[in-house]
Scaffold this active site. Sequence first.
Site, PDB file in Angstrom:
ATOM      1  N   GLY A 103       0.870  -0.842  -0.052  1.00 44.71           N
ATOM      2  CA  GLY A 103      -0.054  -0.184  -0.022  1.00 44.71           C
ATOM      3  C   GLY A 103       0.933   1.122   0.182  1.00 44.71           C
ATOM      4  O   GLY A 103       0.582   2.276   0.540  1.00 44.71           O
ATOM      5  N   GLY A 120       1.590   5.661   2.790  1.00 47.53           N
ATOM      6  CA  GLY A 120       2.709   4.693   2.454  1.00 47.53           C
ATOM      7  C   GLY A 120       3.769   5.686   1.707  1.00 47.53           C
ATOM      8  O   GLY A 120       4.908   5.282   1.910  1.00 47.53           O
ATOM      9  N   ASP A 176       2.044  -1.782  -4.413  1.00 47.96           N
ATOM     10  CA  ASP A 176       0.815  -1.052  -4.598  1.00 47.96           C
ATOM     11  C   ASP A 176       0.176  -1.430  -5.729  1.00 47.96           C
ATOM     12  O   ASP A 176       0.567  -1.922  -6.435  1.00 47.96           O
ATOM     13  CB  ASP A 176       0.791   0.479  -4.429  1.00 47.96           C
ATOM     14  CG  ASP A 176      -0.683   0.804  -4.024  1.00 47.96           C
ATOM     15  OD1 ASP A 176      -1.382   0.937  -4.207  1.00 47.96           O
ATOM     16  OD2 ASP A 176      -0.616   1.517  -2.893  1.00 47.96           O
ATOM     17  N   ARG A 200     -10.523   7.107   5.042  1.00 45.86           N
ATOM     18  CA  ARG A 200     -11.792   7.693   5.283  1.00 45.86           C
ATOM     19  C   ARG A 200     -12.008   8.890   4.416  1.00 45.86           C
ATOM     20  O   ARG A 200     -10.959   9.916   4.830  1.00 45.86           O
ATOM     21  CB  ARG A 200     -12.082   8.198   6.461  1.00 45.86           C
ATOM     22  CG  ARG A 200     -12.458   6.970   7.449  1.00 45.86           C
ATOM     23  CD  ARG A 200     -12.776   7.671   8.902  1.00 45.86           C
ATOM     24  NE  ARG A 200     -12.286   6.656   9.840  1.00 45.86           N
ATOM     25  CZ  ARG A 200     -12.857   5.732  10.575  1.00 45.86           C
ATOM     26  NH1 ARG A 200     -14.175   5.563  10.366  1.00 45.86           N
ATOM     27  NH2 ARG A 200     -12.282   5.074  11.551  1.00 45.86           N
ATOM     28  N   ASN A 247     -11.008  -2.264   3.428  1.00 49.65           N
ATOM     29  CA  ASN A 247      -9.875  -2.553   4.356  1.00 49.65           C
ATOM     30  C   ASN A 247      -9.817  -3.816   4.826  1.00 49.65           C
ATOM     31  O   ASN A 247      -8.549  -4.477   5.060  1.00 49.65           O
ATOM     32  CB  ASN A 247     -10.077  -1.561   5.442  1.00 49.65           C
ATOM     33  CG  ASN A 247      -9.625  -0.049   5.067  1.00 49.65           C
ATOM     34  OD1 ASN A 247      -9.452   0.212   3.944  1.00 49.65           O
ATOM     35  ND2 ASN A 247      -9.597   0.766   5.840  1.00 49.65           N
ATOM     36  N   ASP A 279      -1.356   6.913  19.213  1.00 49.30           N
ATOM     37  CA  ASP A 279      -2.046   7.410  20.222  1.00 49.30           C
ATOM     38  C   ASP A 279      -1.196   8.087  21.278  1.00 49.30           C
ATOM     39  O   ASP A 279      -1.543   8.854  21.890  1.00 49.30           O
ATOM     40  CB  ASP A 279      -2.821   6.069  20.667  1.00 49.30           C
ATOM     41  CG  ASP A 279      -3.842   5.744  19.687  1.00 49.30           C
ATOM     42  OD1 ASP A 279      -4.304   6.561  18.897  1.00 49.30           O
ATOM     43  OD2 ASP A 279      -3.901   4.632  19.520  1.00 49.30           O
ATOM     44  N   ARG A 316      -0.103  11.453  20.224  1.00 49.18           N
ATOM     45  CA  ARG A 316      -1.300  12.274  20.548  1.00 49.18           C
ATOM     46  C   ARG A 316      -1.522  12.861  22.053  1.00 49.18           C
ATOM     47  O   ARG A 316      -1.594  13.955  22.378  1.00 49.18           O
ATOM     48  CB  ARG A 316      -2.518  11.850  20.001  1.00 49.18           C
ATOM     49  CG  ARG A 316      -2.587  12.145  18.544  1.00 49.18           C
ATOM     50  CD  ARG A 316      -3.932  11.295  18.080  1.00 49.18           C
ATOM     51  NE  ARG A 316      -4.026  11.593  16.613  1.00 49.18           N
ATOM     52  CZ  ARG A 316      -4.861  10.798  15.812  1.00 49.18           C
ATOM     53  NH1 ARG A 316      -5.574   9.746  16.331  1.00 49.18           N
ATOM     54  NH2 ARG A 316      -4.827  10.875  14.642  1.00 49.18           N
ATOM     55  N   HIS A 319      -7.363   1.123  19.611  1.00 52.37           N
ATOM     56  CA  HIS A 319      -7.142   2.117  18.807  1.00 52.37           C
ATOM     57  C   HIS A 319      -8.739   2.614  18.107  1.00 52.37           C
ATOM     58  O   HIS A 319      -9.021   2.398  16.986  1.00 52.37           O
ATOM     59  CB  HIS A 319      -6.356   1.844  17.615  1.00 52.37           C
ATOM     60  CG  HIS A 319      -6.150   2.976  16.645  1.00 52.37           C
ATOM     61  ND1 HIS A 319      -5.286   3.991  16.937  1.00 52.37           N
ATOM     62  CD2 HIS A 319      -6.574   3.339  15.361  1.00 52.37           C
ATOM     63  CE1 HIS A 319      -5.217   5.305  16.110  1.00 52.37           C
ATOM     64  NE2 HIS A 319      -5.916   4.456  15.127  1.00 52.37           N
TER      65      HIS A 319
HETATM   66  N1  LIG Z   1      -4.060   3.567  12.079  1.00 56.31           N
HETATM   67  C1  LIG Z   1      -4.250   4.626  11.984  1.00 56.31           C
HETATM   68  O1  LIG Z   1      -4.037   5.720  12.818  1.00 56.31           O
HETATM   69  C2  LIG Z   1      -4.678   5.374  10.648  1.00 56.31           C
HETATM   70  C3  LIG Z   1      -4.831   4.256   9.576  1.00 56.31           C
HETATM   71  N2  LIG Z   1      -5.088   4.933   8.445  1.00 56.31           N
HETATM   72  C4  LIG Z   1      -5.426   3.728   7.459  1.00 56.31           C
HETATM   73  O2  LIG Z   1      -4.117   3.835   6.353  1.00 56.31           O
HETATM   74  C5  LIG Z   1      -4.414   3.324   5.431  1.00 56.31           C
HETATM   75  C6  LIG Z   1      -3.970   4.299   4.132  1.00 56.31           C
HETATM   76  O3  LIG Z   1      -4.606   5.468   4.060  1.00 56.31           O
HETATM   77  P1  LIG Z   1      -4.206   6.266   3.084  1.00 56.31           P
HETATM   78  O4  LIG Z   1      -2.782   6.393   2.781  1.00 56.31           O
HETATM   79  O5  LIG Z   1      -4.804   7.708   3.456  1.00 56.31           O
HETATM   80  O6  LIG Z   1      -5.031   5.648   1.879  1.00 56.31           O
HETATM   81  P2  LIG Z   1      -4.979   5.851   0.320  1.00 56.31           P
HETATM   82  O7  LIG Z   1      -6.459   5.885   0.003  1.00 56.31           O
HETATM   83  O8  LIG Z   1      -4.307   7.204  -0.097  1.00 56.31           O
HETATM   84  O9  LIG Z   1      -4.526   4.596  -0.318  1.00 56.31           O
HETATM   85  C7  LIG Z   1      -4.799   3.414  -0.186  1.00 56.31           C
HETATM   86  C8  LIG Z   1      -3.897   2.624  -0.917  1.00 56.31           C
HETATM   87  O10 LIG Z   1      -4.041   1.136  -0.660  1.00 56.31           O
HETATM   88  C9  LIG Z   1      -3.877   0.544  -1.979  1.00 56.31           C
HETATM   89  N3  LIG Z   1      -4.464  -0.826  -1.957  1.00 56.31           N
HETATM   90  C10 LIG Z   1      -5.519  -1.252  -2.064  1.00 56.31           C
HETATM   91  N4  LIG Z   1      -5.743  -2.523  -2.152  1.00 56.31           N
HETATM   92  C11 LIG Z   1      -4.554  -3.037  -2.109  1.00 56.31           C
HETATM   93  C12 LIG Z   1      -3.754  -4.299  -2.419  1.00 56.31           C
HETATM   94  N5  LIG Z   1      -4.411  -5.417  -2.296  1.00 56.31           N
HETATM   95  N6  LIG Z   1      -2.519  -4.314  -2.320  1.00 56.31           N
HETATM   96  C13 LIG Z   1      -1.639  -3.459  -2.385  1.00 56.31           C
HETATM   97  N7  LIG Z   1      -2.201  -1.956  -2.134  1.00 56.31           N
HETATM   98  C14 LIG Z   1      -3.591  -1.958  -2.200  1.00 56.31           C
HETATM   99  C15 LIG Z   1      -4.326   1.536  -2.902  1.00 56.31           C
HETATM  100  O11 LIG Z   1      -3.916   1.304  -4.169  1.00 56.31           O
HETATM  101  C16 LIG Z   1      -4.056   2.770  -2.578  1.00 56.31           C
HETATM  102  O12 LIG Z   1      -2.834   3.167  -2.961  1.00 56.31           O
HETATM  103  C17 LIG Z   1      -6.143   3.158   5.331  1.00 56.31           C
HETATM  104  O13 LIG Z   1      -6.525   2.023   5.279  1.00 56.31           O
HETATM  105  C18 LIG Z   1      -6.643   3.985   6.518  1.00 56.31           C
HETATM  106  O14 LIG Z   1      -7.522   3.288   7.382  1.00 56.31           O
HETATM  107  C19 LIG Z   1      -5.198   6.207   8.024  1.00 56.31           C
HETATM  108  C20 LIG Z   1      -4.861   6.984   8.958  1.00 56.31           C
HETATM  109  C21 LIG Z   1      -4.637   6.772  10.380  1.00 56.31           C
HETATM  110  O1  LIG Z   2      -9.474   5.751  11.144  1.00 55.90           O
HETATM  111  C1  LIG Z   2      -8.875   6.827  10.465  1.00 55.90           C
HETATM  112  O2  LIG Z   2      -9.033   6.772   9.252  1.00 55.90           O
HETATM  113  C2  LIG Z   2      -8.136   7.755  11.326  1.00 55.90           C
HETATM  114  C3  LIG Z   2      -7.156   6.993  12.308  1.00 55.90           C
HETATM  115  O3  LIG Z   2      -7.278   5.773  12.771  1.00 55.90           O
HETATM  116  C4  LIG Z   2      -6.770   8.088  13.384  1.00 55.90           C
HETATM  117  O4  LIG Z   2      -6.495   9.224  13.233  1.00 55.90           O
HETATM  118  O5  LIG Z   2      -6.322   7.547  14.505  1.00 55.90           O
END
Ligand SMILES: NC(=O)C1=CN([C@@H]2O[C@H](COP(=O)(O)OP(=O)(O)OC[C@H]3O[C@@H](n4cnc5c(N)ncnc54)[C@H](O)[C@@H]3O)[C@@H](O)[C@H]2O)C=CC1
Ligand SMILES: O=C([O-])CC(=O)C(=O)O
Length: 334
Positions: A29, A35, A55, A103, A116, A172, A175, A199
């Site tokens: 990703g 990423g 990706d 989101r 996801n 977390d 923050r 989380h």
């Molecule tokens: N844990 C946290 O605190 C947070 C987690 N996230 C998560 O991070 C993830 C990525 O967020 P963004 O970078 O903003 O998303 P984004 O929407 O910019 O990109 C998602 C990427 O995943 C790729 N993808 C989808 N299926 C795939 C597969 N089977 N193999 C390889 N790549 C694949 C897509 O091509 C795309 O490039 C999201 O799932 C989001 O839920 C985002 C913000 C906070």
């Molecule tokens: O769920 C999301 O996309 C954002 C998230 O986890 C965070 O900001 O902690």
Amino acid sequence: MHKLISRRILELCSTRSTSKRNYQVTVVGGASDVGQKLSMLLRSEPGISKLVVHDTRMHTPGVVMDLSHIPSDIPIKGYTGEDMLETALKGANIVIGVGGIIRKPGITEKLWLSANTEFVRILSKHVAKMDSMPFLGIVTEPINYLVPMAAEVLRSHGDYDSRKLFGITGIDALRAQSLFAAENNLNPNNCYVPVIGGHSEKTLVPLLSQSTPTSDFDAKMSEEFTTKFRQFENKIIRANRGISPTLSVAYSALLFTRCILNAMDGQPSRVHAFIENNDFGTAYFGGMVHLDSQGVKDMQIYTSLTQYELHLLERSLDELRKDALKGKKVLEFC
Ligand SMILES: NC(=O)C1=CN([C@@H]2O[C@H](COP(=O)(O)OP(=O)(O)OC[C@H]3O[C@@H](n4cnc5c(N)ncnc54)[C@H](O)[C@@H]3O)[C@@H](O)[C@H]2O)C=CC1
Ligand SMILES: O=C([O-])CC(=O)C(=O)O
């Protein structure tokens, strides 16, 4: 003693790896918003012998070429498409999963969840087929149930080592640290507030009773802090016009990778993460994890929690049990 440990934790997690050995890191990703930022940060991280970006997005080669123009002695390689995932994972010591969908306005909760879930399912299935299990860190949300789901997939498709599976939740702790410093007008570098639980808004439990420096918050102030802290995710998404944060999330994934690199080299290392842990009456739990070269050693235990913190913890555990169950059940529909 505890305060010393807390300070040390901060130092350890922000210390760059001094690794002399070399490790391959694969970011799956890697052309996503998070990423790309993570890959840029990893580009100059010592101890990495090869950085691989995978990706399904067609512009992945462009992202990799862009990264390759940042001079570094770390070779970088990119792969596009699901049929190249096996190749991208080959030889990886650390795999970071940051794919799926962010989101954002127009994306329904149902679509977000199913994309996801599918991302983590496919990734885990491929990881399970690797010769030996690498350290696997998952950023993709919702961590509370995608990490238990990943464990199920790994278990059913190959040799699963629970000590090497992590939800990356360092954001977390970052923050809580920033909010605590702002509320007390302190230098954030001198502050630490442990966060346990999960989380999500209902499962995050900040432990002000264990803060560095010691907090003199009364009960009302502690409740206000907790509410503010738990609402950070929604607040930043609103301020970001409906889009999830990416910068601090990528930074926390960098710290995670660094801590794993240090641990693999046999150095003392601790990382904030969500892991398989039965100590609290639920199968998965988040907190400060002590690592050794094989992965999770144990999780930091805190004593003398306040009544309020104990109440939050109880509620968090109820939610975490439900989330873990959802993670197992969701596979029935895949
Ligand atoms: N844990 C946290 O605190 C947070 C987690 N996230 C998560 O991070 C993830 C990525 O967020 P963004 O970078 O903003 O998303 P984004 O929407 O910019 O990109 C998602 C990427 O995943 C790729 N993808 C989808 N299926 C795939 C597969 N089977 N193999 C390889 N790549 C694949 C897509 O091509 C795309 O490039 C999201 O799932 C989001 O839920 C985002 C913000 C906070
Ligand atoms: O769920 C999301 O996309 C954002 C998230 O986890 C965070 O900001 O902690």
